[in-house]
Design a protein around this motif. Structure first.
Motif, PDB file in Angstrom:
ATOM      1  N   ALA A  38     -26.236 -30.191 -40.180  1.00  0.00           N
ATOM      2  CA  ALA A  38     -25.856 -29.386 -41.346  1.00  0.00           C
ATOM      3  C   ALA A  38     -26.155 -30.124 -42.637  1.00  0.00           C
ATOM      4  CB  ALA A  38     -24.374 -29.033 -41.288  1.00  0.00           C
ATOM      5  N   ALA A  39     -26.195 -31.418 -42.633  1.00  0.00           N
ATOM      6  CA  ALA A  39     -26.479 -32.190 -43.847  1.00  0.00           C
ATOM      7  C   ALA A  39     -27.293 -33.418 -43.487  1.00  0.00           C
ATOM      8  CB  ALA A  39     -25.178 -32.623 -44.518  1.00  0.00           C
ATOM      9  N   THR A  56     -24.769 -38.210 -48.780  1.00  0.00           N
ATOM     10  CA  THR A  56     -25.267 -36.996 -48.148  1.00  0.00           C
ATOM     11  C   THR A  56     -26.119 -36.249 -49.158  1.00  0.00           C
ATOM     12  OG1 THR A  56     -23.359 -36.779 -46.675  1.00  0.00           O
ATOM     13  CG2 THR A  56     -24.639 -34.778 -47.115  1.00  0.00           C
ATOM     14  N   LEU A  58     -28.148 -32.913 -49.993  1.00  0.00           N
ATOM     15  CA  LEU A  58     -28.244 -31.505 -49.645  1.00  0.00           C
ATOM     16  C   LEU A  58     -29.624 -30.995 -50.045  1.00  0.00           C
ATOM     17  CD1 LEU A  58     -24.761 -30.453 -51.102  1.00  0.00           C
ATOM     18  CD2 LEU A  58     -25.292 -31.157 -48.748  1.00  0.00           C
ATOM     19  N   CYS A  60     -32.388 -28.437 -51.004  1.00  0.00           N
ATOM     20  CA  CYS A  60     -32.364 -27.127 -51.666  1.00  0.00           C
ATOM     21  C   CYS A  60     -33.786 -26.592 -51.794  1.00  0.00           C
ATOM     22  CB  CYS A  60     -31.716 -27.240 -53.049  1.00  0.00           C
ATOM     23  SG  CYS A  60     -31.609 -25.666 -53.942  1.00  0.00           S
ATOM     24  N   TYR A  89     -22.187 -36.938 -52.575  1.00  0.00           N
ATOM     25  CA  TYR A  89     -23.159 -35.844 -52.452  1.00  0.00           C
ATOM     26  C   TYR A  89     -24.152 -35.834 -53.610  1.00  0.00           C
ATOM     27  CZ  TYR A  89     -20.150 -33.813 -48.864  1.00  0.00           C
ATOM     28  OH  TYR A  89     -19.412 -33.604 -47.709  1.00  0.00           O
ATOM     29  N   VAL A 109     -31.042 -21.653 -44.377  1.00  0.00           N
ATOM     30  CA  VAL A 109     -29.688 -21.978 -44.832  1.00  0.00           C
ATOM     31  C   VAL A 109     -28.669 -21.387 -43.868  1.00  0.00           C
ATOM     32  CG1 VAL A 109     -27.967 -21.580 -46.638  1.00  0.00           C
ATOM     33  CG2 VAL A 109     -30.289 -22.234 -47.259  1.00  0.00           C
ATOM     34  N   GLY A 112     -28.432 -23.501 -40.833  1.00  0.00           N
ATOM     35  CA  GLY A 112     -28.012 -24.884 -41.056  1.00  0.00           C
ATOM     36  C   GLY A 112     -29.156 -25.875 -41.013  1.00  0.00           C
ATOM     37  N   GLU A 115     -29.566 -27.079 -46.272  1.00  0.00           N
ATOM     38  CA  GLU A 115     -28.219 -26.845 -46.781  1.00  0.00           C
ATOM     39  C   GLU A 115     -28.148 -25.805 -47.900  1.00  0.00           C
ATOM     40  OE1 GLU A 115     -28.766 -30.087 -44.539  1.00  0.00           O
ATOM     41  OE2 GLU A 115     -29.508 -30.213 -46.601  1.00  0.00           O
ATOM     42  N   ILE A 269     -25.386 -21.919 -50.426  1.00  0.00           N
ATOM     43  CA  ILE A 269     -25.146 -23.090 -49.587  1.00  0.00           C
ATOM     44  C   ILE A 269     -24.668 -22.638 -48.215  1.00  0.00           C
ATOM     45  CG2 ILE A 269     -22.763 -23.362 -50.411  1.00  0.00           C
ATOM     46  CD1 ILE A 269     -23.162 -26.429 -50.157  1.00  0.00           C
ATOM     47  N   ASN A 270     -25.054 -23.351 -47.191  1.00  0.00           N
ATOM     48  CA  ASN A 270     -24.600 -23.053 -45.835  1.00  0.00           C
ATOM     49  C   ASN A 270     -23.076 -23.103 -45.775  1.00  0.00           C
ATOM     50  OD1 ASN A 270     -23.673 -24.526 -43.105  1.00  0.00           O
ATOM     51  ND2 ASN A 270     -25.370 -23.145 -42.644  1.00  0.00           N
ATOM     52  N   VAL A 273     -21.522 -26.208 -44.127  1.00  0.00           N
ATOM     53  CA  VAL A 273     -21.667 -27.408 -44.962  1.00  0.00           C
ATOM     54  C   VAL A 273     -20.585 -27.417 -46.034  1.00  0.00           C
ATOM     55  CG1 VAL A 273     -23.133 -28.532 -46.684  1.00  0.00           C
ATOM     56  CG2 VAL A 273     -24.130 -27.711 -44.551  1.00  0.00           C
TER      57      VAL A 273
END
Length: 356
Positions: A38-39, A56, A58, A60, A89, A109, A112, A115, A269-270, A273
């Motif tokens: 997921a991340a 982490t 993410l 995009c 993050y 997304v 997963g 993210e 965003i998922n 997540v």
């Protein structure tokens, strides 16, 4: 749908792994991304080419360039998120459809595999048709009217409906009014008759263009330039920023100010997540995403002014102001139909009217 998502996820993982092998670096954009993760955990240092890179990262997905105000807004959002979460993050933008089209990005997304993404409202409309109400032609009086809606909280209930489909909407952006651009000058619905005009992949957008007088033709953005060049399309419709960034003035040099649409793009965003973040970090992300609307609208306004000047003075584009009333009259049945579609669309329509 599940098999398609799985295939997309595997393709994404393979693409990122090949990038890592070729470059040998540890930047997020070059790292392998397991499809079931997921991340993506990044070991890159906090200062990576000027960007703050969190523990982490993410990913995009975005279908346009890094010069686009929406991409720049998310880059700024990333730095603020890094600070607010004490480095836990950050966000890495993958531009120019590197991770697939907007439809593919939405599906990635949801699964997963990535993210986050910025996708057009018309794409989310495919998940929940009620989203059509905020992407209806001529529903906003002005850019300020639209911005006021996006910051009002009036869309929170609508945005929450997508969680059951695997993603959350964090914010709505807009690059400004969309206009008609063609290979030859068109100023009236009658002149538009029979012309194949690219629209986004949405029943609402196809209906809109058909009512305006043309033949709405859904097509991914990446194919538009060559389709106009080859004569498969007679033109398209979009804001001046996208029109200029994607060099579409080279094949469609007549830009007519129909100002028929200010369709949102949503930052998504998922859902898993987002749920996996602490309550504090979730709150920070949501707050910063809402605040980023100001940044996005400001950047877009500046760039629109610059691009209108460039298109006219440097690129030889014929920019034509017209009487939009005939086009407004043509699409008025569509506005009424969408507003009456459900309790949700009627509620949002009433909110839009109240904010005028």
């Amino acid at each position: 749908m599940t098999s398609k998502k799985s295939a997309l996820a595997l393709l994404l993982a393979g693409t990122l792994m090949m990038g890592a092998a070729a470059c040998g670096g540890n930047k997020p954009a070059e790292s392998a991304a397991p499809a079931e993760s997921a991340a993506a955990e990044s070991q890159a240092p906090a200062d990576n080419g000027g960007a703050k890179v969190g523990q982490t990262v993410l990913k995009c997905s975005f279908n346009q360039t890094m010069e686009n105000p929406e991409a720049k807004t998310v880059v700024e959002l990333s730095d603020k998120l890094y600070d607010a979460t004490e480095g836990r993050y950050s966000i890495e933008v993958y531009p120019s459809e590197q991770l697939g089209s907007q439809q593919e990005s939405l599906e990635l997304v949801q699964s997963g595999a990535i993210e986050m993404a910025i996708v057009a409202n018309s794409i989310i409309e495919g998940v929940n048709p009620d989203f059509a109400i905020i992407g209806t032609p001529y529903i906003y009086d002005s850019i300020d009217h639209q911005k006021k809606l996006f910051q009002s909280g009036a869309l929170d209930e609508l945005f929450s409906t997508t969680e059951a489909n695997g993603f959350n909407v964090l914010a709505a952006y807009s690059l400004g009014p969309r206009c008609l651009y063609t290979k030859e000058l068109i100023t009236t619905p009658e002149q538009l008759a029979g012309k194949k005009i690219r629209v986004m992949q949405s029943d609402t957008m196809i209906q809109m263009m058909n009512l305006m007088g043309g033949v709405g033709t859904a097509m991914a953005q990446g194919d538009v330039y060559s389709a106009i060049q080859a004569g498969t399309l007679d033109g398209a419709e979009n804001n001046i920023i996208t029109y200029t960034d994607l060099l579409q003035y080279e094949v469609a040099p007549y830009y007519t100010l129909t100002n028929h649409l200010m369709i949102p793009d949503e930052l998504i965003i998922n859902a898993d997540v987002l749920k996996g973040m602490s309550e504090e970090d979730q709150a920070s992300l949501k707050k910063l995403a809402t605040e980023s609307v100001d940044t996005m609208f400001s950047l877009a306004e500046t760039l629109r002014e610059e691009y209108f000047t460039k298109c006219k003075d440097e690129f030889g584009v014929t920019i034509t102001e017209i009487d939009i009333a005939p086009f407004q009259e043509k699409v008025s049945p569509l506005i009424k139909e969408i507003a009456a579609r459900s309790e949700m669309t009627q509620k949002v329509y009433d909110e839009i009217q109240a904010l005028r």
